[in-house]
Design a protein around this motif. Structure first.
Motif, PDB file in Angstrom:
ATOM      1  N   ALA A   1       0.834  -1.207   0.000  1.00 50.78           N
ATOM      2  CA  ALA A   1       0.000   0.000   0.000  1.00 50.78           C
ATOM      3  C   ALA A   1       0.868   1.255   0.000  1.00 50.78           C
ATOM      4  O   ALA A   1       0.560   2.235  -0.686  1.00 50.78           O
ATOM      5  CB  ALA A   1      -0.926  -0.008   1.207  1.00 50.78           C
ATOM      6  N   CYS A   2       1.965   1.223   0.761  1.00 47.37           N
ATOM      7  CA  CYS A   2       2.863   2.379   0.824  1.00 47.37           C
ATOM      8  C   CYS A   2       3.526   2.642  -0.520  1.00 47.37           C
ATOM      9  O   CYS A   2       3.706   3.800  -0.909  1.00 47.37           O
ATOM     10  CB  CYS A   2       3.929   2.156   1.897  1.00 47.37           C
ATOM     11  SG  CYS A   2       3.294   2.172   3.582  1.00 47.37           S
TER      12      CYS A   2
ATOM     13  N   GLY B   1       2.180   1.936  -3.382  1.00 44.22           N
ATOM     14  CA  GLY B   1       1.117   2.516  -4.200  1.00 44.22           C
ATOM     15  C   GLY B   1       0.890   3.987  -3.889  1.00 44.22           C
ATOM     16  O   GLY B   1       0.595   4.787  -4.786  1.00 44.22           O
ATOM     17  N   GLU B   2       1.038   4.350  -2.617  1.00 46.05           N
ATOM     18  CA  GLU B   2       0.843   5.740  -2.196  1.00 46.05           C
ATOM     19  C   GLU B   2       2.062   6.612  -2.470  1.00 46.05           C
ATOM     20  O   GLU B   2       1.996   7.836  -2.382  1.00 46.05           O
ATOM     21  CB  GLU B   2       0.532   5.784  -0.697  1.00 46.05           C
ATOM     22  CG  GLU B   2      -0.800   5.138  -0.325  1.00 46.05           C
ATOM     23  CD  GLU B   2      -0.918   4.904   1.174  1.00 46.05           C
ATOM     24  OE1 GLU B   2       0.053   5.224   1.903  1.00 46.05           O
ATOM     25  OE2 GLU B   2      -1.965   4.402   1.616  1.00 46.05           O
TER      26      GLU B   2
ATOM     27  N   THR C   1       4.858   6.520  -0.643  1.00 46.06           N
ATOM     28  CA  THR C   1       5.622   6.796   0.572  1.00 46.06           C
ATOM     29  C   THR C   1       6.831   5.863   0.709  1.00 46.06           C
ATOM     30  O   THR C   1       7.703   6.094   1.544  1.00 46.06           O
ATOM     31  CB  THR C   1       4.728   6.685   1.826  1.00 46.06           C
ATOM     32  OG1 THR C   1       4.022   5.433   1.794  1.00 46.06           O
ATOM     33  CG2 THR C   1       3.729   7.822   1.872  1.00 46.06           C
TER      34      THR C   1
END
Length: 252
Positions: free
Chosen positions: A221-222, A224-225, A227
């Protein structure tokens, strides 16, 4: 799912190796090991890793092998060494009884302090300085463990077999970095940021890195974001991430 010998390599070079960094980051640790004369402690696992911790002027460095140590702690099996590191076992020196007070009054409290940082409570982490030191130490332990698993663990070696030669930069932005050097599928961690690299994985900030280390956020998820930034040859990073999954198992 884990191997005692691989864990011994991790405990030697990643966990106890972090004493080098602890003495740089924590003033109490540095003061604890200041002595009039240098002292060195060797740890040797039969059929496994061996290293010496050299203490001088409140600083520490680790070198492979035990040839020049003042105190020698031998272990007949990886299991006995691992038990000593996790606090469920003990060790008796075979050499250097004249330095026994350094071992009891300096070295053991130093390892206790390291354990406090690596096994921090939520209450401990409310202190910003403790949080920073703890997270940096965890970063060093994880990045060194990464190479030990890639070189010794059966599943880790399989992933390492797909990593081409080159330098991988693993870092926390504006905070701390490490070099993962791969040559003929053998991995070496150098605890400083590389000047150049073939691939890079960079965490956006220290808070994000801590949440990842503690399993509070999902790395996919990170990514994808944005970060967690990844640059360069992605198959290098992909296989490093596979080995990182093994790190979590060994350090749990």
């Amino acid at each position: 799912m884990t191997d005692a010998k691989t864990l011994a390599y991790i405990n030697m070079y990643a966990v106890l190796g972090a004493i080098e960094n602890l003495c740089e980051l924590d003033e109490k640790a540095s003061e604890l090991v200041k002595t009039k004369k240098p002292v060195s402690i060797g740890l040797e696992v039969k059929g496994g890793p061996s290293a010496t911790l050299f203490f001088k002027n409140g600083r520490c460095r680790m070198e492979q092998g035990t040839k020049n140590c003042d105190v020698l702690l031998p272990f007949s099996t990886p299991e006995k060494f691992n038990a000593m590191v996790d606090g469920t076992g003990s060790a008796l020196p075979s050499k250097g009884f004249s330095k026994i007070m350094f071992l009891l009054k300096k070295f053991i409290p130093l390892t206790d302090l390291l354990s406090k940082y690596l096994r921090a409570t939520e209450e401990d982490l409310k202190d910003d300085k403790f949080f920073e030191i703890s997270t940096k130490l965890m970063f060093y332990v994880i990045t060194v463990a990464l190479s030990q698993i890639g070189n010794n663990d059966a599943i880790g070696k399989f992933s390492a077999s797909f990593i081409p030669d080159g330098i991988i930069d693993v870092s926390i932005k504006d905070c701390v970095g490490a070099t993962i050097r791969v040559k003929d599928h053998h991995m070496v961690t150098i605890k400083k940021k590389p000047e150049s690299y073939r691939s890079q994985m960079e965490f956006d900030n220290i808070r994000l890195a801590r949440d990842l280390f503690d399993g509070k956020v999902n790395s996919i998820a990170c990514i994808g974001e944005g970060t967690i930034a990844m640059h360069g040859q992605i198959n290098m990073i992909d296989n490093v991430n596979r080995i990182l999954d093994r790190v979590a198992l060994y350090l749990a």
